[in-house]
Design a protein around this motif. Structure first.
Motif, short mmCIF file in Angstrom:
data_model
loop_
_atom_site.label_atom_id
_atom_site.label_comp_id
_atom_site.label_asym_id
_atom_site.label_seq_id
_atom_site.Cartn_x
_atom_site.Cartn_y
_atom_site.Cartn_z
N VAL A 453 43.86 13.32 11.28
CA VAL A 453 42.53 13.34 11.90
C VAL A 453 42.02 14.78 12.01
N ALA A 454 42.90 15.69 12.40
CA ALA A 454 42.49 17.09 12.52
C ALA A 454 42.02 17.66 11.18
N LEU A 455 42.69 17.29 10.11
CA LEU A 455 42.28 17.77 8.79
C LEU A 455 40.96 17.16 8.36
N LEU A 456 40.73 15.90 8.71
CA LEU A 456 39.44 15.28 8.41
C LEU A 456 38.31 15.96 9.18
N VAL A 457 38.57 16.30 10.43
CA VAL A 457 37.56 17.02 11.23
C VAL A 457 37.25 18.37 10.60
N LEU A 458 38.29 19.08 10.17
CA LEU A 458 38.07 20.39 9.54
C LEU A 458 37.29 20.24 8.24
N THR A 459 37.59 19.22 7.47
CA THR A 459 36.85 18.99 6.23
C THR A 459 35.38 18.72 6.52
N ALA A 460 35.10 17.96 7.58
CA ALA A 460 33.71 17.70 7.96
C ALA A 460 33.02 18.99 8.39
N ILE A 461 33.73 19.85 9.09
CA ILE A 461 33.15 21.13 9.50
C ILE A 461 32.73 21.93 8.27
N PHE A 462 33.58 21.95 7.26
CA PHE A 462 33.28 22.73 6.06
C PHE A 462 32.13 22.11 5.25
N PHE A 463 32.14 20.79 5.10
CA PHE A 463 31.13 20.16 4.28
C PHE A 463 29.74 20.17 4.94
N PHE A 464 29.72 20.19 6.26
CA PHE A 464 28.45 20.21 6.98
C PHE A 464 28.27 21.53 7.72
N GLN A 465 28.74 22.59 7.09
CA GLN A 465 28.73 23.88 7.76
C GLN A 465 27.30 24.38 8.02
N ASP A 466 26.37 24.11 7.13
CA ASP A 466 25.01 24.60 7.32
C ASP A 466 24.39 24.03 8.59
N ALA A 467 24.57 22.74 8.80
CA ALA A 467 24.01 22.12 10.00
C ALA A 467 24.66 22.67 11.27
N LEU A 468 25.95 23.02 11.17
CA LEU A 468 26.66 23.50 12.35
C LEU A 468 26.36 24.95 12.67
N VAL A 469 26.34 25.82 11.65
CA VAL A 469 26.13 27.25 11.93
C VAL A 469 24.68 27.54 12.33
N ARG A 470 23.77 26.63 12.09
CA ARG A 470 22.40 26.82 12.57
C ARG A 470 22.32 26.69 14.09
N ARG A 471 23.40 26.22 14.69
CA ARG A 471 23.49 26.10 16.16
C ARG A 471 24.67 26.95 16.63
N PRO A 472 24.48 28.25 16.70
CA PRO A 472 25.59 29.18 16.96
C PRO A 472 26.35 28.88 18.24
N ARG A 473 25.65 28.49 19.30
CA ARG A 473 26.35 28.24 20.57
C ARG A 473 27.31 27.06 20.45
#
Length: 771
Positions: A453-473
């Motif tokens: 599960v942790a690896l799947l979460v990390l993969t999602a972080i990488f694949f959707f990184q643009d949406a996440l880094v647009r919200r720095p906090r």
């Protein structure tokens, strides 16, 4: 890359390895006065040892006869010398991969503990006349030593019961069939209260006070342990422990309730039993070993010279006992017998409690207390035995687990002429072994699931990184939470810290004889290496170094705290930084070259990694190693990820194949580096060249540069984009868009006089004011 090569590797037989290790011992080390070995005999192989022409005994490899998987998930190989009468005469540890012994506990202490088995008569244990001997526990390596001791005892018992030592006494006694048999009467079933269950012995109790345990330690000659009591009052309850076999219908229905008992029946396989262990007081019968290694090392079930310890897969936590009048107990555990251990409830058995106390800063003292159990006669019935089974007994299921605890209940069959175990003898000695790695994976299903599960979460972080880094906090707290998980659970609890030693071992195995089972024997390490191998194709070394390395997480989190405390941060000049980062590549190449000569020596010098001290041993180690690790962490308070940048050989090992990555996920603007230097100056590990390009070999994929890439208040390019957008929006305001949208056009100016608006000119051209 590593995982792909692992998968391509073919299977290697694990049995019959005694000849590989026989050269590491002299005959006299295993059997007194012996001076030569004879040719191996039978399968598993048994090597006779002679003094001239006189047979002194036999030598065998423990892992050829029984499971010997230790804390590392890899077999512990020991040569055992046993005389024809079944007495152990010598033990030699010839190969192991136990991290605790390799890097924390002196091997001499483990060997001394195992030597306590020398001189023990295993024929008496095989016949059930004596209990299995216990090895001396080594503090800090409890699970490892217990596994080693059990492996020697179980392998010796299996060998004796097979009749291959030349003596027929043990085998004959094991093969003798009783005139009548006592079996559990499964037809009797009623509900009884707690008082009656305890009163007739259906539930057995072991009650100890702190004072009684103090006296036991003092009597054993360990006054320091006696003085280090759990509480100050000797009358306090140390433990109040109860045990009962809940696979007996009346006991099961009474303690579990009808619904709970039916669930248990559906779970049990034919011939499988279950017990409940419950306790209260200052001491826990569960301990914490099962969290780290999956094994309950404080309790052991013993019957007829055989024993078993329970693993997390055998355990179910219960909230309360259903019997009327049952006390509220702090710990209640339901244990299902391992499939390979055939507990005979019609015969006496006992539960042994291992009590441990701290002695000094690191050592522990140990005592054992026994809770004997005999099922009351009311639950039994007497039956005449069936006709003897034919010699060709059916083979046991190959899916059965390999624990030698199964070897206590079968009947020995006649020995084949060739001196090998046929199917009926294998049944007597224990079920045929399934691959060790399969058993290990089955016992670690929960950690494997959490890691997946942790690896799947990390993969999602990488694949959707643009949406996440647009919200720095949000992103910064997501990253910190993930690093905390990596450090605490993956590192300190699961001990799944990858090391350059894994790389060296892998490369050496390709040269000396590849065995994929060896690598599969450590599930979490294998899964992480597979994920890292896949990540190399997409992102280089960044996923591991920046997200999945527990020591890297420890460095970053401590540096975050340092920055919050306003500890000044040092920026290494670019010219010096460029000349320092090749050091880790030099270290890796040196270790790699040395491993081609001696893997053992390379593993010793791999102590340049502080991972083992800080993560696996949690700083409980000799002071030079602790000071070294703390020094690196202290430097990291001022220079973020100092060790990762300049000294980590594993980072260098991953950076080399990481150059084959197929995708570029980190975005750059044309202005990056010329003239803008903001990303380069703010990169935590200085992996961005002043000219703007990212050195993926050094990048830990923290994605800070991607935050800046999208930030229209910090990135100069995005600031210009924002200003142009705002100007365009200002010029295209509703008032400016009036004509184009069918309105009346721009608003007309209002002329005032003395604070009052002036009306539009009259026909005579004379302005008037409003009244």
């Amino acid at each position: 890359m590593f995982a792909l090569l692992l998968i391509l590797g073919g299977p290697v037989l694990a049995a019959g390895q005694v000849q590989e290790f026989l050269s590491k011992a002299q005959p006299a080390e295993l059997l007194p006065d012996a001076n030569r070995f004879g040719p191996p005999q039978g399968d598993p192989p048994l090597v006779p040892a002679y003094q001239g022409d006189t047979l002194r005994g036999y030598v065998y490899l423990n892992s050829d006869f029984t499971n010997s998987v230790g804390y590392s998930g890899k077999p512990i190989h020991m040569l055992v010398g046993i005389d024809p009468q079944g007495t152990v005469r010598g033990i030699k540890l010839v190969d192991h991969k136990e991290p605790i012994v390799l890097i924390g506990i002196p091997e001499r202490r483990v060997i001394d503990a195992m030597n306590s088995l020398i001189g023990k008569d295993m024929s008496a244990v095989a016949s059930g006349a004596e209990r299995p001997p216990q090895v001396d526990i080594v503090s800090g390596a409890t699970v490892t030593v217990l596994v080693m001791g059990d492996s020697v005892v179980r392998s010796a018992v299996r060998l004796i019961r097979s009749g291959r030592l030349g003596g027929s006494g043990a085998a004959a006694s094991a093969a003798a069939a009783p005139s009548a048999v006592r079996i559990v009467d499964r037809e009797k079933s009623e509900i009884r209260d707690w008082e009656s269950l305890v009163g007739d012995g259906s539930v057995r109790r072991l009650s100890l006070t702190v004072g009684e345990v103090n006296q036991a330690f003092a009597k054993a000659g360990n006054q320091e342990a006696a003085n280090n009591a759990e509480t100050n009052d000797p009358n306090d309850t140390f433990i109040d422990m109860y045990v009962a076999p809940v696979s007996v219908p009346t006991i099961g229905r009474s303690l579990l309730g009808d619904e709970g008992y039916e669930r248990l029946k559906g779970r049990l396989k034919p011939g499988q039993e279950a017990i409940v262990v419950a306790g209260d007081g200052a001491y826990s019968f569960k301990g914490s070993g099962y969290v780290r290694g999956g094994i309950f090392d404080r309790i052991e079930l013993i019957q007829s010279g055989q024993s078993t310890r329970f693993r997390d897969r055998n355990h179910t936590r219960l909230g309360a006992l259903a019997a009327e009048g049952a006390p509220d107990l702090r710990e209640i555990a339901l244990f299902v017998m391992p499939e390979e251990f055939k507990l005979d409830l019609a015969e006496p058995w006992q539960l042994q409690l291992l009590v441990q106390r701290n002695v000094g800063a690191r050592d522990k003292a140990f005592l054992t207390f026994d809770l004997a159990y005999t099922l009351p006669e009311k639950y039994l019935r007497i039956e005449q035995p069936a006709a003897p089974a034919p010699a060709a007994a059916p083979a046991p299921s190959t899916a059965a687990a390999p624990q030698a605890a199964t070897q206590g209940q079968g009947l020995a069959a006649p020995q084949p002429e060739a001196g090998t175990l046929d199917k009926s003898e294998a049944l007597a000695a224990g079920p045929l072994e399934e691959p060790l790695w399969q058993r290990i994976w089955k016992t670690n299903t929960l950690p494997i699931a959490i890691t997946g599960v942790a690896l799947l979460v990390l993969t999602a972080i990488f694949f959707f990184q643009d949406a996440l880094v647009r919200r720095p906090r949000i992103y910064v707290w997501v990253r910190r939470a993930y690093l905390t998980f990596t450090l605490v659970w993956l590192g300190w609890f699961a001990s799944a810290q990858l090391s350059v030693v894994n790389v060296l071992t892998f490369m050496n195995s390709l040269v000396t004889g590849f065995s994929w089972e060896f690598f599969l024997a450590a599930p979490l390490v294998f899964i992480l290496w597979s994920a890292v191998a896949a990540g190399l194709l997409f992102w280089g070394r960044g996923p591991f170094c920046g997200w999945l390395c527990p020591f890297g997480a420890l460095q970053e989190l401590t540096n975050n705290i340092a920055q919050w405390l306003k500890v000044p941060q040092i920026t290494v000049p670019w010219g010096l930084h460029e000349r320092l980062w090749p050091i880790k590549y030099i270290i890796f190449l040196g270790l790699f070259g040395l491993s081609l000569y001696s893997v053992a020596l390379a593993e010793i010098l791999a102590e340049v990694e502080p991972f083992k001290t800080a993560i696996i041993l949690k700083f409980v180690r000799d002071w030079p190693f602790v000071i070294y690790a703390l020094t690196l962490l202290a430097v990291g308070l001022f220079i973020e990820r100092f060790f990762c940048r300049y000294l980590c050989p594993l980072g260098a090992a991953l950076a080399i194949p990481g150059r084959i990555r197929m995708f570029e996920w980190l975005k750059r603007w044309p202005e990056c580096g010329s003239p803008c230097q903001r990303c380069a100056k703010e990169c935590p590990v200085q992996s961005i060249h002043p000219e703007g390009q990212i050195n993926v070999n050094e990048c830990i994929y923290c994605m800070h540069c991607q935050e800046l890439y999208h930030d229209d208040h910090r990135c100069p390019h995005m600031i210009q984009v924002r200003l142009k957008r705002e100007k365009r929006e200002a010029l295209s305001s509703p008032s400016m868009r009036g004509d184009k949208e069918g309105g009346r056009g721009p608003a007309k100016p209002v002329i005032t006089h003395m604070g009052k608006p002036i009306r539009e000119p009259t026909a005579a051209g004379v302005p008037t004011t409003t009244s």
